[in-house]
Design an enzyme around this catalytic site. Structure first.
Site, PDB file in Angstrom:
ATOM      1  N   LYS A   1       0.836  -1.211   0.000  1.00 13.52           N
ATOM      2  CA  LYS A   1       0.000   0.000   0.000  1.00 13.52           C
ATOM      3  C   LYS A   1       0.861   1.247   0.000  1.00 13.52           C
ATOM      4  O   LYS A   1       0.486   2.264  -0.575  1.00 13.52           O
ATOM      5  CB  LYS A   1      -0.945   0.007   1.204  1.00 13.52           C
ATOM      6  CG  LYS A   1      -1.994  -1.067   1.077  1.00 13.52           C
ATOM      7  CD  LYS A   1      -3.378  -0.559   1.298  1.00 13.52           C
ATOM      8  CE  LYS A   1      -4.370  -1.535   0.705  1.00 13.52           C
ATOM      9  NZ  LYS A   1      -5.579  -1.699   1.441  1.00 13.52           N
TER      10      LYS A   1
ATOM     11  N   LYS B   1      -3.879  -9.442  -7.244  1.00 12.29           N
ATOM     12  CA  LYS B   1      -5.152  -9.912  -6.681  1.00 12.29           C
ATOM     13  C   LYS B   1      -6.291  -9.017  -7.190  1.00 12.29           C
ATOM     14  O   LYS B   1      -6.055  -7.861  -7.550  1.00 12.29           O
ATOM     15  CB  LYS B   1      -5.088  -9.958  -5.144  1.00 12.29           C
ATOM     16  CG  LYS B   1      -5.377  -8.664  -4.445  1.00 12.29           C
ATOM     17  CD  LYS B   1      -5.688  -8.864  -2.964  1.00 12.29           C
ATOM     18  CE  LYS B   1      -6.200  -7.545  -2.429  1.00 12.29           C
ATOM     19  NZ  LYS B   1      -6.586  -7.482  -1.074  1.00 12.29           N
TER      20      LYS B   1
ATOM     21  N   LYS C   1     -10.750  -4.300  -4.625  1.00 10.26           N
ATOM     22  CA  LYS C   1     -12.045  -3.621  -4.632  1.00 10.26           C
ATOM     23  C   LYS C   1     -11.941  -2.111  -4.727  1.00 10.26           C
ATOM     24  O   LYS C   1     -12.906  -1.456  -5.044  1.00 10.26           O
ATOM     25  CB  LYS C   1     -12.855  -4.064  -3.422  1.00 10.26           C
ATOM     26  CG  LYS C   1     -12.729  -3.225  -2.165  1.00 10.26           C
ATOM     27  CD  LYS C   1     -13.734  -3.670  -1.157  1.00 10.26           C
ATOM     28  CE  LYS C   1     -13.144  -4.528  -0.068  1.00 10.26           C
ATOM     29  NZ  LYS C   1     -11.982  -3.931   0.623  1.00 10.26           N
TER      30      LYS C   1
HETATM   31  P1  TYM Z   1     -10.330  -6.251   2.755  1.00 11.64           P
HETATM   32  O1  TYM Z   1     -11.399  -5.258   2.952  1.00 11.64           O
HETATM   33  O2  TYM Z   1      -9.180  -5.887   1.875  1.00 11.64           O
HETATM   34  O3  TYM Z   1     -10.903  -7.601   2.219  1.00 11.64           O
HETATM   35  C1  TYM Z   1     -11.995  -8.232   2.849  1.00 11.64           C
HETATM   36  C2  TYM Z   1     -11.891  -9.733   2.848  1.00 11.64           C
HETATM   37  O4  TYM Z   1     -11.914 -10.257   1.527  1.00 11.64           O
HETATM   38  C3  TYM Z   1     -10.752 -11.015   1.273  1.00 11.64           C
HETATM   39  N1  TYM Z   1     -10.335 -10.737  -0.105  1.00 11.64           N
HETATM   40  C4  TYM Z   1     -10.037 -11.668  -1.001  1.00 11.64           C
HETATM   41  N2  TYM Z   1     -10.050 -13.002  -0.933  1.00 11.64           N
HETATM   42  C5  TYM Z   1      -9.696 -13.685  -2.051  1.00 11.64           C
HETATM   43  N3  TYM Z   1      -9.344 -13.064  -3.216  1.00 11.64           N
HETATM   44  C6  TYM Z   1      -9.326 -11.732  -3.326  1.00 11.64           C
HETATM   45  N4  TYM Z   1      -8.984 -11.143  -4.460  1.00 11.64           N
HETATM   46  C7  TYM Z   1      -9.691 -10.960  -2.183  1.00 11.64           C
HETATM   47  N5  TYM Z   1      -9.798  -9.634  -1.950  1.00 11.64           N
HETATM   48  C8  TYM Z   1     -10.199  -9.522  -0.667  1.00 11.64           C
HETATM   49  C9  TYM Z   1      -9.720 -10.505   2.281  1.00 11.64           C
HETATM   50  O5  TYM Z   1      -8.731 -11.455   2.555  1.00 11.64           O
HETATM   51  C10 TYM Z   1     -10.573 -10.228   3.476  1.00 11.64           C
HETATM   52  O6  TYM Z   1     -10.846 -11.409   4.203  1.00 11.64           O
HETATM   53  N6  TYM Z   1      -7.891  -5.731   7.040  1.00 11.64           N
HETATM   54  C11 TYM Z   1      -9.049  -6.332   6.412  1.00 11.64           C
HETATM   55  C12 TYM Z   1     -10.365  -5.865   7.025  1.00 11.64           C
HETATM   56  C13 TYM Z   1     -10.403  -6.073   8.493  1.00 11.64           C
HETATM   57  C14 TYM Z   1     -10.570  -7.322   9.168  1.00 11.64           C
HETATM   58  C15 TYM Z   1     -10.554  -7.003  10.545  1.00 11.64           C
HETATM   59  C16 TYM Z   1     -10.737  -8.646   8.740  1.00 11.64           C
HETATM   60  C17 TYM Z   1     -10.303  -5.099   9.425  1.00 11.64           C
HETATM   61  N7  TYM Z   1     -10.381  -5.663  10.659  1.00 11.64           N
HETATM   62  C18 TYM Z   1     -10.694  -7.996  11.520  1.00 11.64           C
HETATM   63  C19 TYM Z   1     -10.874  -9.622   9.713  1.00 11.64           C
HETATM   64  C20 TYM Z   1     -10.856  -9.306  11.072  1.00 11.64           C
HETATM   65  C21 TYM Z   1      -9.054  -5.923   4.952  1.00 11.64           C
HETATM   66  O7  TYM Z   1      -8.475  -4.947   4.555  1.00 11.64           O
HETATM   67  O8  TYM Z   1      -9.798  -6.720   4.164  1.00 11.64           O
END
Ligand code: TYM
Length: 334
Positions: free
Chosen positions: A114, A196, A199
């Site tokens: 990032k 990857k 979003k």
């Molecule tokens: P974030 O918002 O980037 O993504 C949310 C969830 O989706 C999964 N994910 C994917 N899995 C497979 N392929 C992909 N291309 C893909 N893109 C996203 C991510 O692994 C994630 O599970 N830090 C976290 C949000 C968060 C969180 C937490 C998660 C904040 N606090 C506490 C769990 C527990 C994040 O940025 O995810």
């Protein structure tokens, strides 16, 4: 009475939910409520580590809530809430910042990625993000944290922080396990299979979102980058594009990779891409329709947020009080 195990996860409302977040995360969240006490939140505090347009952030947050419900997370059975509505997240986040080491935070691959992408805004929040994520998790004492592969490192750091804290002050936090799906943990961009599927808005021309129309989805799949082998074979090292499409197809259809290879033997990529696109259209159709319907019912969504935040706050507060006491803060005088 036997207490249920706890499951918790969150997603940043930093853009439209993608097929990646669905297959990597949300799909593993639903249908768990019988077995687990489930908490799923919208990580808006995390979203602002990257600049957001305030109006878009508000819109995406409510859209994401509608999509959670449309994906099958019944608010009667799961606690759904907006992270910033439960102030204990920010408070425990600060405390855990003091138990997360500079070296550990510096090693986080997501921070490195990032900061490379946002060179003009490498802010403190981006760096200390994993301490807030540890707080999100540890507040609810979960057993399992279902995430995609890119979040594994953050959940591992959460475990290290919990173990460190418990070691210093005695048992305070349950040490959670990450739960990463066997198929779909890392869905790649259709336009660039090296990366990857992301979003963040406008970031990835090869992302499929949950709200895309069937036409858009078919167009994205027809254009998906493959290779010149013309052979549907699972080889994630040398055939990233095709293997990614196979993963998506496997996740949608429940078929194994050998079954998919047999199905498309001797057939070109054209047929294969169409089949994957159609499977995704059918997977997402009910979600898009239900989310669109729910978005018309603002007052229902507001009630869900309010009830969810109340339930979450009750649990979060118990953990926070315990932590404040352990570290030596004087309790509030009544
Ligand atoms: P974030 O918002 O980037 O993504 C949310 C969830 O989706 C999964 N994910 C994917 N899995 C497979 N392929 C992909 N291309 C893909 N893109 C996203 C991510 O692994 C994630 O599970 N830090 C976290 C949000 C968060 C969180 C937490 C998660 C904040 N606090 C506490 C769990 C527990 C994040 O940025 O995810």
């Amino acid at each position: 009475m036997e207490t249920k195990k706890v499951m918790l996860s969150g997603i940043k409302p930093s853009g439209s939910l993608t097929l990646g977040s669905y297959l990597g995360a949300i799909r593993n969240w639903k249908d768990r409520a019988k077995e687990f006490d489930c908490y799923y939140f919208l990580a808006d505090l995390h979203a602002i580590t990257v600049r957001q347009n305030p109006a878009d952030l508000r819109r995406c947050t409510m859209e994401q809530l509608a999509q959670y419900i449309a994906c099958g997370l019944d608010p009667e059975k799961n606690t759904l809430f907006i992270q910033s509505h439960v102030h204990q997240h920010a408070e425990l986040g600060w405390v855990l910042n003091c138990y997360a080491m500079f070296g550990e935070l510096s090693r986080m691959t997501q921070f490195k990625d990032k900061s490379a992408k946002n060179a003009d805004n490498i802010n403190g929040g981006l760096f200390t993000y994993p301490a807030l994520m540890a707080a999100d998790i540890l507040l609810y004492q979960p057993d399992l944290v279902p995430v995609g592969d890119d979040q594994r490192q953050h959940v591992e750091l959460t475990r290290d922080i919990a173990i460190r804290f418990n070691h210093l002050y005695g048992d305070t936090f349950k040490v959670p396990e990450p739960y990463i799906p066997k198929v779909g943990a890392r869905i790649r961009s259709l336009a660039n299979p090296e990366a990857k599927m992301s979003k963040s808005e406008n970031d990835d021309p090869g992302r499929v979102t949950l709200m895309d129309s069937p036409d858009t989805i078919m167009r994205l799949f027809k254009r998906a980058v493959t290779d010149c082998d013309a052979c549907v074979r699972y080889d994630p090292e040398n055939k990233k594009g095709v293997s990614n499409l196979m993963t998506i197809y496997a996740a949608c259809s429940g078929k194994s990779f050998p079954e998919i290879e047999a199905e498309f033997e001797g057939r070109g990529y054209g047929d294969f891409k169409l089949a994957v696109g159609e499977a995704v259209v059918e997977l997402l159709r009910p979600i898009r329709e239900e989310a669109s319907r729910l978005l018309m019912d603002r007052s229902y969504l507001e009630t869900v947020c309010k009830n969810g935040a109340e339930k979450a706050e009750y649990i979060a507060n118990k953990t926070l009080r315990k932590v404040y006491k352990k570290v030596g803060f004087v309790a509030k005088f009544n």
